[in-house]
Design an enzyme around this catalytic site. Structure first.
Site, PDB file in Angstrom:
ATOM      1  N   TRP A   1       0.803  -1.223   0.000  1.00 15.26           N
ATOM      2  CA  TRP A   1       0.000   0.000   0.000  1.00 15.26           C
ATOM      3  C   TRP A   1       0.840   1.280   0.000  1.00 15.26           C
ATOM      4  CZ3 TRP A   1       1.785   2.629   4.083  1.00 15.26           C
ATOM      5  CH2 TRP A   1       2.336   1.885   5.143  1.00 15.26           C
TER       6      TRP A   1
ATOM      7  N   LYS B   1      -2.447  -8.660  -7.429  1.00 19.43           N
ATOM      8  CA  LYS B   1      -3.115  -8.822  -6.133  1.00 19.43           C
ATOM      9  C   LYS B   1      -2.595  -7.684  -5.271  1.00 19.43           C
ATOM     10  CE  LYS B   1      -4.178 -10.136  -1.896  1.00 19.43           C
ATOM     11  NZ  LYS B   1      -3.938  -9.207  -0.752  1.00 19.43           N
ATOM     12  N   HIS B   2      -3.389  -6.621  -5.160  1.00 17.41           N
ATOM     13  CA  HIS B   2      -2.932  -5.433  -4.454  1.00 17.41           C
ATOM     14  C   HIS B   2      -3.288  -5.513  -2.972  1.00 17.41           C
ATOM     15  CE1 HIS B   2      -0.987  -1.685  -4.397  1.00 17.41           C
ATOM     16  NE2 HIS B   2      -1.433  -1.186  -5.533  1.00 17.41           N
ATOM     17  N   ALA B   3      -2.710  -4.583  -2.192  1.00 19.53           N
ATOM     18  CA  ALA B   3      -2.999  -4.511  -0.757  1.00 19.53           C
ATOM     19  C   ALA B   3      -4.470  -4.173  -0.547  1.00 19.53           C
ATOM     20  CB  ALA B   3      -2.108  -3.460  -0.112  1.00 19.53           C
TER      21      ALA B   3
ATOM     22  N   SER C   1       6.371  -7.511   3.589  1.00 17.71           N
ATOM     23  CA  SER C   1       7.118  -7.839   4.792  1.00 17.71           C
ATOM     24  C   SER C   1       7.956  -9.096   4.594  1.00 17.71           C
ATOM     25  CB  SER C   1       6.155  -8.055   5.957  1.00 17.71           C
ATOM     26  OG  SER C   1       5.389  -9.236   5.760  1.00 17.71           O
TER      27      SER C   1
ATOM     28  N   GLU D   1      11.006  -8.230  -2.756  1.00 17.07           N
ATOM     29  CA  GLU D   1      11.518  -6.949  -2.273  1.00 17.07           C
ATOM     30  C   GLU D   1      10.854  -6.730  -0.926  1.00 17.07           C
ATOM     31  OE1 GLU D   1      11.705  -3.656  -0.869  1.00 17.07           O
ATOM     32  OE2 GLU D   1      10.479  -2.851  -2.482  1.00 17.07           O
TER      33      GLU D   1
ATOM     34  N   CYS E   1      10.362   1.264   2.630  1.00 13.82           N
ATOM     35  CA  CYS E   1      11.363   0.245   2.949  1.00 13.82           C
ATOM     36  C   CYS E   1      12.771   0.799   2.872  1.00 13.82           C
ATOM     37  CB  CYS E   1      11.202  -0.954   2.014  1.00 13.82           C
ATOM     38  SG  CYS E   1      11.183  -0.523   0.270  1.00 13.82           S
TER      39      CYS E   1
ATOM     40  N   GLU F   1      12.489  -2.927  12.216  1.00 13.86           N
ATOM     41  CA  GLU F   1      12.198  -1.912  11.204  1.00 13.86           C
ATOM     42  C   GLU F   1      11.192  -0.927  11.784  1.00 13.86           C
ATOM     43  OE1 GLU F   1      10.944  -1.488   6.507  1.00 13.86           O
ATOM     44  OE2 GLU F   1      10.384  -3.314   7.578  1.00 13.86           O
TER      45      GLU F   1
END
Length: 457
Positions: free
Chosen positions: A130, A154-156, A208, A229, A263, A360
């Site tokens: 997202w 397949k998106h968030a 993640s 990634e 990220c 993170e």
């Protein structure tokens, strides 16, 4: 059940989208497979030209696209507009250079002719996040499309409006065969089924490390090409000979891009003891000057975090770090206002055993760590499970390049600037930040069959 759009600036539910039924998903895969067969038969130059046309579509609808991004995930409207333009630029880049990256490579052997050719794999499932809801998709999808593949998105679940807009941009009127770029509103279990489906030949995930492990295991069980990634805890080393105003500006900017929800944000600021005091005071001043507020307002620098649970998790990390000995110099408290805002925060005295050091940190929190020497700074930089991006600040360019090239364990390392992705350069990580590369000439061949052809007389 399905996806839901919630405005993070207010908490208001904007829209809901149901999951696709099993029959719809199967039909979409069948259509995509047929479209990909037609698409791969086109000359690479023709495919690239069509992608160039998509760049113009991004620019034509730029303001509407930017507003949807800001409404769904909360980044300031100026950053959303910049994201749209970056997507258009990526399309332009691969439209111009993609055919050259994919041309046959002749290899001299004893044979009459021998060469390497790059053939598309088929359908690539793109599982996307997202935080950059347009750019993350484009940087994965465009090289794959130019190479002759089809893309299943397949998106968030928090950015379904962005997913629909992308399907329109790559859909009717774009020149791509219908169904070649397909948006799928599906749940986690169906996503696993898609990875296992024989019609899917590759998977690319930005997300993640936990999600990466699951996707890699599923893809590996079916021997499918996979690009991951994943997260990062990027170190920014500021040496004693750094241009401090320049370093401070880059560290503050790099920490706050996308509200720190990146990220490759500047997450651990590792500063030589000789300049640590001056650097810290300047970072506190720089972070304090940032304007946090309505992401639709042109003057806003940082908007809300994308979701309430993300804001609460970040607040917990800061609280636990302070309890473990970190000193909060700025921010650190959740404001009592509507929406999922978190103030720009500066922690110093950060060390091992604190979330600010070990985990993170996804949000507008600068974590300052002191080092007594260059060697200690490099050791701290590498003292993480991640290896995505990094930066070094020094007036000695040869010194900076040496540390960037040979010292820091990361997929990308900048000298005297904050880290950013660029269509011209490969992007990806090592260690728990993933494997494979996006962008550049490497990215366009990730989902290609690198085929050897040898012809004897």
């Amino acid at each position: 059940m399905g996806f839901e759009t919630v405005n993070p600036a207010s908490g208001e539910v904007l829209a809901r989208y149901p999951f696709m039924a099993g029959g719809e998903v199967n039909s979409a895969l069948a259509d995509a497979r047929e479209a990909q067969r037609a698409w791969r038969s086109l000359p690479t130059e023709e495919r690239a030209g069509i992608i160039g046309g998509v760049a113009r579509r991004f620019r034509r609808h730029g303001h509407r696209l930017a507003e949807i991004v800001t409404m769904e995930m909360g980044k300031p409207i100026g950053e959303s507009l910049a994201e749209v333009e970056k997507c258009a630029g990526c399309c332009d880049y691969y439209s111009r250079y993609g055919p050259g990256f994919l041309c046959d490579r002749v290899v001299e052997t004893e044979a009459w002719r021998s060469y390497v050719t790059f053939q598309p794999l088929g359908l690539v499932l793109a599982i996307m996040p997202w935080n950059f809801p347009l750019w993350q998709v484009v940087r994965a999808a465009v090289p794959a499309l130019v190479a002759g593949n089809g893309v299943l998105l397949k998106h968030a679940p928090t950015v379904p409006g962005c997913a629909l807009e992308l399907a329109r941009l790559f859909g009717p009127g774009s020149g791509l065969p219908g169904g070649l770029f397909t948006n799928l509103f599906v749940d986690v279990d169906t996503t696993g089924d898609l990875i296992r489906d024989v019609r899917v030949q590759g998977v690319t995930l930005t997300g993640s490390t936990r999600a990466g492990r699951r996707v890699a295991a599923l893809a590996g069980s079916r021997i499918k090409t996979c690009v991951l990634e994943l997260g990062g805890s990027d170190p920014y080393i500021v040496l004693e000979d750094a241009d401090l105003p320049r370093a401070v500006e880059a560290c503050v900017t790099g920490r706050l891009v996308n509200g720190g929800q990146s990220c490759i944000a500047a997450k651990r600021l590792i500063v030589h003891e000789a300049v640590a005091g001056e650097f810290t005071e300047a970072v506190v001043a720089g972070m304090a000057a940032v304007r946090v507020g309505d992401p639709m307002a042109a003057m806003t620098d940082v908007g809300p975090l994308a979701r309430e649970d993300l804001r609460d998790h970040l607040a917990g990390q800061v609280e636990r770090s302070i309890a473990a000995g970190a000193v909060c110099r700025l921010g650190g408290e959740v404001p009592k206002v509507p929406g999922w805002y978190y103030p720009c925060t500066v922690l110093e005295g950060v060390g091992p055993g604190m979330p600010a050091y070990d985990e993170e940190i996804f949000g507008p929190v600068a974590c300052i760590i002191r080092a007594g020497s260059e060697a200690e700074a490099v050791r701290i930089a590498n003292d993480t499970a991640y290896g995505l991006g990094a930066a070094v600040f020094t007036r000695d360019l040869e010194r900076g390049e040496r540390i960037a090239r040979d010292g820091i364990e990361a997929g990308t390392c900048f000298v005297n600037d904050f880290v950013k992705s660029d269509p011209r350069l490969p992007f990806g990580g090592v260690k728990e930040s993933g494997f494979g590369r996006e962008l550049g000439d490497f990215g366009v061949r990730e989902f290609a069959n690198v085929k050897t052809v040898r012809v004897e007389r």
